[in-house]
Design an enzyme around this catalytic site. Structure first.
Site, PDB file in Angstrom:
ATOM      1  CB  CYS A  12      -0.935   0.029   1.212  1.00  0.00           C
ATOM      2  SG  CYS A  12      -2.136  -1.307   1.245  1.00  0.00           S
ATOM      3  NE  ARG A  13       1.497   2.040   5.437  1.00  0.00           N
ATOM      4  CZ  ARG A  13       1.736   1.703   6.699  1.00  0.00           C
ATOM      5  NH1 ARG A  13       1.746   2.633   7.635  1.00  0.00           N
ATOM      6  NH2 ARG A  13       1.964   0.444   7.024  1.00  0.00           N
ATOM      7  CB  SER A  14       6.822   1.212   0.963  1.00  0.00           C
ATOM      8  OG  SER A  14       6.471  -0.138   0.852  1.00  0.00           O
ATOM      9  CG  ASP A 121      -1.937  -0.163   7.604  1.00  0.00           C
ATOM     10  OD1 ASP A 121      -2.344  -0.188   6.427  1.00  0.00           O
ATOM     11  OD2 ASP A 121      -1.644  -1.176   8.252  1.00  0.00           O
TER      12      ASP A 121
HETATM   13  P1  4NP Z   1       1.228  -1.380   3.839  1.00  0.00           P
HETATM   14  O1  4NP Z   1      -0.266  -1.799   4.245  1.00  0.00           O
HETATM   15  O2  4NP Z   1       2.098  -1.693   5.039  1.00  0.00           O
HETATM   16  O3  4NP Z   1       1.113   0.078   3.574  1.00  0.00           O
HETATM   17  O4  4NP Z   1       1.585  -2.191   2.623  1.00  0.00           O
HETATM   18  C1  4NP Z   1      -0.614  -3.058   4.743  1.00  0.00           C
HETATM   19  C2  4NP Z   1      -0.734  -4.112   3.892  1.00  0.00           C
HETATM   20  C3  4NP Z   1      -1.130  -5.353   4.381  1.00  0.00           C
HETATM   21  C4  4NP Z   1      -1.380  -5.504   5.726  1.00  0.00           C
HETATM   22  C5  4NP Z   1      -1.253  -4.431   6.592  1.00  0.00           C
HETATM   23  C6  4NP Z   1      -0.865  -3.204   6.094  1.00  0.00           C
HETATM   24  N1  4NP Z   1      -1.801  -6.766   6.236  1.00  0.00           N
HETATM   25  O5  4NP Z   1      -2.097  -6.847   7.432  1.00  0.00           O
HETATM   26  O6  4NP Z   1      -1.852  -7.748   5.466  1.00  0.00           O
END
Ligand code: 4NP
Length: 151
Positions: A12-14, A121
């Site tokens: 998502c973010r990175s 997040d």
């Molecule tokens: P990210 O977001 O850290 O920005 O890629 C997430 C992607 C997946 C999960 C949590 C946050 N997960 O719990 O699967």
């Protein structure tokens, strides 16, 4: 100069941070990559909502695949930007030296120095969360790029 963006899942973010910064710098001299502290989504494309918001702003991030952060990343990268305090502490725990630790920064300290703010997040929220994240990262990456482009 090599810069690594780090979040939890690297979906998502990175990936957004990577795509946004890549578009602002010269790829001949600057490498941008991203990774997650968890390997839970290893090999996956960015989340469809990240792909969509990037596309809305003219960026294609579908070349990216999720990977887990490794200790070797401390050797490969000059700067490691984490999205939130959890990522920050997880990466710092893997540091071997003070030199490793000095590479690790909270990305929103670029826009809000010393505040240690988190890029929230957006995984469990709606599309508005992704728009919000995009805008925060756009501002932070603009500052990072301006520092790199005018050394
Ligand atoms: P990210 O977001 O850290 O920005 O890629 C997430 C992607 C997946 C999960 C949590 C946050 N997960 O719990 O699967």
């Amino acid at each position: 100069m090599k810069i690594l963006m780090v979040c939890l899942g690297n979906i998502c973010r990175s990936p957004l941070a990577q795509g946004i910064l890549e578009a602002k710098v010269d790829s001949k001299t600057i490498t941008v990559d991203s990774a997650g502290t968890s390997g839970h989504h290893e090999g996956e494309l960015p989340d469809v909502r990240s792909i969509k918001i990037a596309k809305d702003y003219g960026l294609d991030i579908t070349n990216q695949r999720s990977r887990k952060f490794t200790i070797a990343d401390f050797d490969k990268f000059d700067l490691i930007y984490t999205m939130d305090d959890s990522n920050y502490h997880n990466v710092l725990q893997l540091c071997r030296t003070k030199n490793d630790a000095a590479k690790v920064k909270m990305i929103l300290n670029e826009t809000h120095p010393g505040k240690n703010l988190n890029v929230p997040d957006p995984y469990y929220g709606g599309e508005q969360g992704f728009e919000n994240v995009y805008k925060m990262l756009e501002e932070a990456c603009e500052i990072i790029a301006s520092k790199i482009n005018t050394p």
